[in-house]
Structures are given as C-alpha cells and as structure tokens.
Design a protein around this motif. Sequence first.
Motif, PDB file in Angstrom:
ATOM      1  N   GLU A  60       3.443  29.829   1.334  1.00 18.63           N
ATOM      2  CA  GLU A  60       4.538  29.311   0.502  1.00 18.63           C
ATOM      3  C   GLU A  60       5.180  28.053   1.085  1.00 18.63           C
ATOM      4  OE1 GLU A  60       7.245  32.565   0.004  1.00 18.63           O
ATOM      5  OE2 GLU A  60       5.749  33.796  -1.029  1.00 18.63           O
ATOM      6  N   TYR A  61       5.076  27.897   2.396  1.00 18.84           N
ATOM      7  CA  TYR A  61       5.644  26.711   3.052  1.00 18.84           C
ATOM      8  C   TYR A  61       4.690  26.220   4.125  1.00 18.84           C
ATOM      9  CZ  TYR A  61      10.233  27.510   1.016  1.00 18.84           C
ATOM     10  OH  TYR A  61      11.276  27.651   0.154  1.00 18.84           O
ATOM     11  N   LEU A  62       4.677  24.912   4.286  1.00 18.60           N
ATOM     12  CA  LEU A  62       3.790  24.333   5.297  1.00 18.60           C
ATOM     13  C   LEU A  62       4.360  22.968   5.679  1.00 18.60           C
ATOM     14  CD1 LEU A  62       0.010  24.209   4.904  1.00 18.60           C
ATOM     15  CD2 LEU A  62       1.179  22.193   4.225  1.00 18.60           C
ATOM     16  N   SER A  63       4.422  22.719   6.983  1.00 21.04           N
ATOM     17  CA  SER A  63       5.070  21.479   7.431  1.00 21.04           C
ATOM     18  C   SER A  63       4.037  20.428   7.835  1.00 21.04           C
ATOM     19  CB  SER A  63       5.960  21.780   8.628  1.00 21.04           C
ATOM     20  OG  SER A  63       5.150  22.076   9.738  1.00 21.04           O
ATOM     21  N   SER A  64       4.535  19.254   8.198  1.00 20.31           N
ATOM     22  CA  SER A  64       3.620  18.172   8.591  1.00 20.31           C
ATOM     23  C   SER A  64       2.880  18.516   9.877  1.00 20.31           C
ATOM     24  CB  SER A  64       4.378  16.858   8.739  1.00 20.31           C
ATOM     25  OG  SER A  64       5.265  16.926   9.828  1.00 20.31           O
ATOM     26  N   ALA A  65       3.486  19.348  10.737  1.00 23.57           N
ATOM     27  CA  ALA A  65       2.796  19.754  11.961  1.00 23.57           C
ATOM     28  C   ALA A  65       1.567  20.596  11.613  1.00 23.57           C
ATOM     29  CB  ALA A  65       3.738  20.539  12.871  1.00 23.57           C
ATOM     30  N   ASP A  92       3.550  23.745  -5.343  1.00 22.49           N
ATOM     31  CA  ASP A  92       4.510  23.148  -4.400  1.00 22.49           C
ATOM     32  C   ASP A  92       3.787  22.596  -3.177  1.00 22.49           C
ATOM     33  OD1 ASP A  92       6.807  23.633  -5.766  1.00 22.49           O
ATOM     34  OD2 ASP A  92       7.278  25.517  -4.739  1.00 22.49           O
ATOM     35  N   ILE A  93       2.872  23.394  -2.664  1.00 19.53           N
ATOM     36  CA  ILE A  93       2.140  23.017  -1.453  1.00 19.53           C
ATOM     37  C   ILE A  93       1.143  21.896  -1.765  1.00 19.53           C
ATOM     38  CG2 ILE A  93       0.572  23.845   0.355  1.00 19.53           C
ATOM     39  CD1 ILE A  93       3.168  25.165   0.682  1.00 19.53           C
ATOM     40  N   GLU A  95       1.583  19.612  -3.775  1.00 16.37           N
ATOM     41  CA  GLU A  95       2.375  18.378  -3.798  1.00 16.37           C
ATOM     42  C   GLU A  95       2.498  17.772  -2.398  1.00 16.37           C
ATOM     43  OE1 GLU A  95       6.042  18.947  -5.939  1.00 16.37           O
ATOM     44  OE2 GLU A  95       6.567  16.832  -5.685  1.00 16.37           O
ATOM     45  N   VAL A  96       2.613  18.633  -1.398  1.00 17.90           N
ATOM     46  CA  VAL A  96       2.692  18.157  -0.009  1.00 17.90           C
ATOM     47  C   VAL A  96       1.398  17.396   0.360  1.00 17.90           C
ATOM     48  CG1 VAL A  96       2.800  18.922   2.405  1.00 17.90           C
ATOM     49  CG2 VAL A  96       4.315  19.957   0.714  1.00 17.90           C
ATOM     50  N   ILE A  99       1.427  14.012  -1.822  1.00 19.52           N
ATOM     51  CA  ILE A  99       2.366  12.995  -1.327  1.00 19.52           C
ATOM     52  C   ILE A  99       1.779  12.285  -0.108  1.00 19.52           C
ATOM     53  CG2 ILE A  99       4.604  12.691  -0.132  1.00 19.52           C
ATOM     54  CD1 ILE A  99       5.609  15.036  -1.962  1.00 19.52           C
ATOM     55  N   THR A 100       1.159  13.058   0.765  1.00 23.74           N
ATOM     56  CA  THR A 100       0.618  12.492   2.007  1.00 23.74           C
ATOM     57  C   THR A 100      -0.817  11.988   1.824  1.00 23.74           C
ATOM     58  OG1 THR A 100       0.012  14.742   2.648  1.00 23.74           O
ATOM     59  CG2 THR A 100       2.083  13.916   3.501  1.00 23.74           C
ATOM     60  N   LYS A 101      -1.293  12.074   0.568  1.00 18.36           N
ATOM     61  CA  LYS A 101      -2.644  11.631   0.196  1.00 18.36           C
ATOM     62  C   LYS A 101      -3.759  12.388   0.918  1.00 18.36           C
ATOM     63  CE  LYS A 101      -1.356   7.289  -1.777  1.00 18.36           C
ATOM     64  NZ  LYS A 101      -1.172   5.880  -1.509  1.00 18.36           N
ATOM     65  N   LEU A 102      -3.429  13.539   1.460  1.00 11.99           N
ATOM     66  CA  LEU A 102      -4.450  14.337   2.139  1.00 11.99           C
ATOM     67  C   LEU A 102      -5.331  15.062   1.130  1.00 11.99           C
ATOM     68  CD1 LEU A 102      -2.430  15.707   5.164  1.00 11.99           C
ATOM     69  CD2 LEU A 102      -4.201  13.955   5.182  1.00 11.99           C
TER      70      LEU A 102
END
Lengths: 119, 140
Positions: A60-65, A92-93, A95-96, A99-102
């Motif tokens: 549900e959540y994941l950070s840049s690290a 949601d994820i 989108e992360v 946004i970072t183009k990964l």
Amino acid sequence: MSSGGHRRLDIEEVGDVTVARFIDKKILDETNIQIIGNQLFGLVDEDKRGKIVLDFSNVEYLSSAALGKLITMDKKVKAAKGKLRLCSIRPDIYEVFAITKLNKLFDIHENQEKALEGF
Amino acid sequence: MSSEAFEVTIPSDTARGQAVQERIISLLEKLNFPPRDVFGVRLALEEALVNAIKHGNGMDPEKNVHVRCRVNDVSAVVEIEDEGPGFRPETIPDPTAEENLEKPSGRGIMLMRAFMSDVSYNDRGNCVRLVKRRDGDEAE
C-alpha cells in the motif's frame, strides 16, 4: 535466503519462474527496506534465479528508498542475464512509478497471470 | 473549524520519525481527509523525515529533528527542520533524465513535490515546509 530478520517475501515457483510476493503493506522504514533489499538480492546473487516476478498485491505504501532497491535489483538481474517483471501494483503505487518514470525502466504487468504469460 | 497543532523534537532515529508520521496521519484521518490525500501526505512525510535524519543530520545521535504540524479542515502544514548544514534543492539532479534513471537518488524530493500542494525550503535549506490542501479545496 541469506539475510536476517523476518521473511519479507513469499516465494513460489511457477514452472521455471520465481514469484516473490511482498508481505509488508508498507515498504517504508529504513531497516525494513534494507532487509527486503537483501532478501531480493539473495534471489539473484545466491539462489541464481533467472526469471523473477515481483508481486506487489499487498503493498500500500512504498518510498523512494524502496525504489532504489528495486533499481539495484533490476541491474543485478540484467547483469545475470535474467529477467524481472513487476505485477499487481495498485493505482496509488503505480503513480509513484509513473512520476519517477520508472514505469519505463521496469516491465510492469497488470496481474500475476499476465506477468507469467510468455515469460 | 476543527484544528489541531503540535510541535515535537525527536532524535535522528527513523523509528521515531515513523511515530511522528503516524501521529500526523491520525490527525488527517480524524479530520476525514480523503484516502488519496492521506496517501500523499504519508509518502511526503516519509521522504522528508528520512531526508532530515539521514542526509540533514547524517544519522548523528547528537542532532535532533524538529517537527511543527498544523492540521485543520482545509489543509495540513508540516515543517521539518534538521540540524544539518542545509542543501540547495535546485542542485539535486533530475532523477527522470535518461542518464539518471537507474541512479537511486533524487526521487524523494520529486515525490514530495508531486503529492503535496506546496513544498518549500528555507534559505539555509535545512527546513522543509510541506502543505497539503484538502483535495478539491483551493484555499489553504
């Protein structure tokens, strides 16, 4: 599996493909990320698995690290001439990643079934 | 209007950062912020707190992180200040540039900017101010 701490990945073999599903809902905390990273890298470095699917259905959540660990994982798999696919990433994820183009770096599939198709 | 505010100082310990994060998130949930806003704020807080603890304070146990938070019906404002020398956010390379795509840095700030309504730094660069306006609300 090499690293200490609790198991953070559910591993399943489907034919010659290794499916690793994240157990944690939140891949945030530094220590957690370190352990998850080591368990991921162990799949390539020690277990020599060549085809890997990472299943994000619980996440549900994941950070840049955490993204950093996935990037390193991708490099390791490529260096070992293996293949890595990601699947079941909630919007949601996703989108992360977008946004970072990964989403361009990783081979992302809608669900596990589609990730296994033609792998 | 419902309004909640607090200030807290924590050591350079990511577990303590997590606890502050939970405290702020519970305020947003209490004030019925939409789940998408809560997701974005949690992500931005994680990035900002890790930046302050790791990059700002260099995990130095002698250094603290100061957090000021104000949440009301229309917005959440959080300031996170470390005791490091500060940095210039404009010097962080664009992580989405082709040559940087595989490098594991610069994404935290990018995610904060994408998910918050406003992200600003003080002149020294050791304090970040995160503003999240409730989804659909124009005024802060």
